[in-house]
Write an enzyme that holds these catalytic residues in place. Sequence first.
Site, PDB file in Angstrom:
ATOM      1  N   GLU A  26       0.842  -1.203   0.000  1.00  0.00           N
ATOM      2  CA  GLU A  26       0.000   0.000   0.000  1.00  0.00           C
ATOM      3  C   GLU A  26       0.877   1.253   0.000  1.00  0.00           C
ATOM      4  O   GLU A  26       2.029   1.221   0.446  1.00  0.00           O
ATOM      5  CB  GLU A  26      -0.879  -0.033   1.267  1.00  0.00           C
ATOM      6  CG  GLU A  26      -1.814   1.151   1.412  1.00  0.00           C
ATOM      7  CD  GLU A  26      -2.859   0.965   2.507  1.00  0.00           C
ATOM      8  OE1 GLU A  26      -2.745  -0.004   3.294  1.00  0.00           O
ATOM      9  OE2 GLU A  26      -3.799   1.792   2.570  1.00  0.00           O
ATOM     10  N   GLU A 174     -12.558  -2.416   2.568  1.00  0.00           N
ATOM     11  CA  GLU A 174     -13.124  -2.145   3.898  1.00  0.00           C
ATOM     12  C   GLU A 174     -14.262  -1.127   3.801  1.00  0.00           C
ATOM     13  O   GLU A 174     -14.240  -0.073   4.448  1.00  0.00           O
ATOM     14  CB  GLU A 174     -12.034  -1.706   4.883  1.00  0.00           C
ATOM     15  CG  GLU A 174     -11.029  -2.811   5.126  1.00  0.00           C
ATOM     16  CD  GLU A 174     -10.141  -2.650   6.357  1.00  0.00           C
ATOM     17  OE1 GLU A 174     -10.124  -1.577   6.974  1.00  0.00           O
ATOM     18  OE2 GLU A 174      -9.453  -3.630   6.698  1.00  0.00           O
ATOM     19  N   GLU A 297      -6.085  -9.179   3.600  1.00  0.00           N
ATOM     20  CA  GLU A 297      -5.252  -8.524   4.620  1.00  0.00           C
ATOM     21  C   GLU A 297      -5.206  -9.437   5.836  1.00  0.00           C
ATOM     22  O   GLU A 297      -6.254  -9.746   6.429  1.00  0.00           O
ATOM     23  CB  GLU A 297      -5.816  -7.152   5.014  1.00  0.00           C
ATOM     24  CG  GLU A 297      -5.645  -6.129   3.911  1.00  0.00           C
ATOM     25  CD  GLU A 297      -6.028  -4.711   4.317  1.00  0.00           C
ATOM     26  OE1 GLU A 297      -5.914  -4.383   5.519  1.00  0.00           O
ATOM     27  OE2 GLU A 297      -6.435  -3.941   3.431  1.00  0.00           O
ATOM     28  N   GLN A 346       2.206  -6.204   5.350  1.00  0.00           N
ATOM     29  CA  GLN A 346       2.424  -5.832   3.979  1.00  0.00           C
ATOM     30  C   GLN A 346       3.840  -6.209   3.560  1.00  0.00           C
ATOM     31  O   GLN A 346       4.659  -6.494   4.429  1.00  0.00           O
ATOM     32  CB  GLN A 346       2.193  -4.349   3.800  1.00  0.00           C
ATOM     33  CG  GLN A 346       0.760  -3.925   4.175  1.00  0.00           C
ATOM     34  CD  GLN A 346       0.402  -2.501   3.727  1.00  0.00           C
ATOM     35  OE1 GLN A 346       1.153  -1.841   3.035  1.00  0.00           O
ATOM     36  NE2 GLN A 346      -0.764  -2.018   4.149  1.00  0.00           N
TER      37      GLN A 346
HETATM   38  O1  AHR Z   1      -2.892  -2.676   6.242  1.00  0.00           O
HETATM   39  C1  AHR Z   1      -3.170  -1.479   6.892  1.00  0.00           C
HETATM   40  C2  AHR Z   1      -4.642  -1.091   6.832  1.00  0.00           C
HETATM   41  O2  AHR Z   1      -5.399  -2.016   7.531  1.00  0.00           O
HETATM   42  C3  AHR Z   1      -5.271  -1.071   5.473  1.00  0.00           C
HETATM   43  O3  AHR Z   1      -5.038   0.095   4.777  1.00  0.00           O
HETATM   44  C4  AHR Z   1      -6.715  -1.217   5.779  1.00  0.00           C
HETATM   45  O4  AHR Z   1      -7.441  -1.824   4.744  1.00  0.00           O
HETATM   46  C5  AHR Z   1      -6.716  -2.023   7.063  1.00  0.00           C
HETATM   47  O5  AHR Z   1      -7.553  -1.477   8.010  1.00  0.00           O
END
Ligand code: AHR
Length: 495
Positions: A26, A174, A297, A346
């Site tokens: 991200e 989300e 995620e 991530q």
């Molecule tokens: O991974 C960090 C954040 O966690 C992401 O941007 C979001 O989708 C989730 O709440």
Amino acid sequence: MSNRILINADISQARISKHIYGHFAEHLGRCIYEGIWVGEGSPIPNTKGIRKDVLEALRAIRIPVLRWPGGCFADEYHWKDGIGPYERRKRMVNTHWGGVIENNHFGTHEFMLLCELLECEPYICGNVGSGTVQEMSEWVEYMTFDGESPMANWREENGREKPWRLKYFGVGNENWGCGGHMRPEYYADLYRRYQTYVRNYGNNRIFKIAGGANVDDYNWTEVLMKHAGGLMDGLSLHYYTIPGDFWLGKGSALDFDTDEWFVTMKRALHMDELISRHGAIMDKYDPDKRVGLIIDEWGTWFDVEPGTNPGFLYQQNSIRDALVAALHFNIFHKHADRVHMTNIAQTVNVLQAMILTEGDNMLLTPTYHIFDMFKVHQEAELLSVESTLGICEHQGQELPQVTVSASKDHEGRIHLSLVNIDLGQEAEIYVEVRGLDAVELQPVGRILTAKHMNDHNTFEQPNTVAPAPFEQVVADKAGLKLRLPAMSAVTLCLN
Ligand code: AHR
């Protein structure tokens, strides 16, 4: 109690999609900028702006798919800001993540190049929260239309004549939270509308992913499947392993006690129940399991490292993280008939990262090594396993001490992965293999373990936690006997 495992080498249960080993990157903190993208003018060796060391490390673990540009960032991202000459790209504020300036230098062309260099599938998450249907539709046209069209012509003007192949597309992120704070009924209708204009151009076929539930919001899954199940190929689920409390303090990545170790493992194992229960709802509407569960995620989420920007979500990574990842893979394998893809959060420098960077230095985290050891299961057939395994006890609470999975790859090789989460007890395990002429242990078994529960890799000592050959195993024709040390994960090839 003796630990016994029976592998039925002749009973395949499902194919383990390689996309279970997927990633997520991200525009957050130092994931994209610094971690992946340094720009062509950087003294850090790069290929058209992308760090060479990171590329090489990710290729080595055969990264199969990469989700981008968010996360919460996706529902604030306007793709047209990130194409064309750099000097004309819009500078925006990344309001979600640290309020820093985003110069949009890493945009669609750069992401697609990254995926080409990694030989992985791109998974793009579109903007529903603050974007329009037209914007989403044109993005897909820009990337995939072959021939003359306004967006395809524009792509060509920006230096890319041929369309890219794009399989995975997410319709928002989300949507119950940062992606719009919607009710499931409202999002289900929006999903139906937006996805209509996510078109298949030419031979490109898009696998459409609807924004799914947060943790145990089973009603979200119910409503989405009921009202939009027939229009989606995948439905997502987000679940993070947080030993503390999300708002009051998540816990430290390195400074933790045995209670926190145990709670972390317990919460990681909760993924199993979540998949079973969301999966049961999906089964009701989709008994043939056409719609994939996309856990796009997952991973550990701790407090940021002291002294770092709270909006950058930078955390260290120890043997605890590695075992959390290994537990997840054994769970994902078990549900391979429903789980089509997962994306750890991530890839670099954010949350449960594979890679940490500091200037031109790079280190591989313990989690990276689990991805490396377990990659043998990608696209393999999940084998039926029966087991009687011991318990790990902590202050009157119990968890399974050892988890296991086994698969057969396309060359007929059988791989076995084991995880022992106990802090002090090794596990002696007897493994019997049925349906195989003979067990001939291959000398490629590897173990990841550590002396202390918070051992981790640093730029000064990058190999404190690294895989080693696994030697505490003997084989005969019928099977194996092995000793699995405390705090360890092992992968073995049996033939
Ligand atoms: O991974 C960090 C954040 O966690 C992401 O941007 C979001 O989708 C989730 O709440």
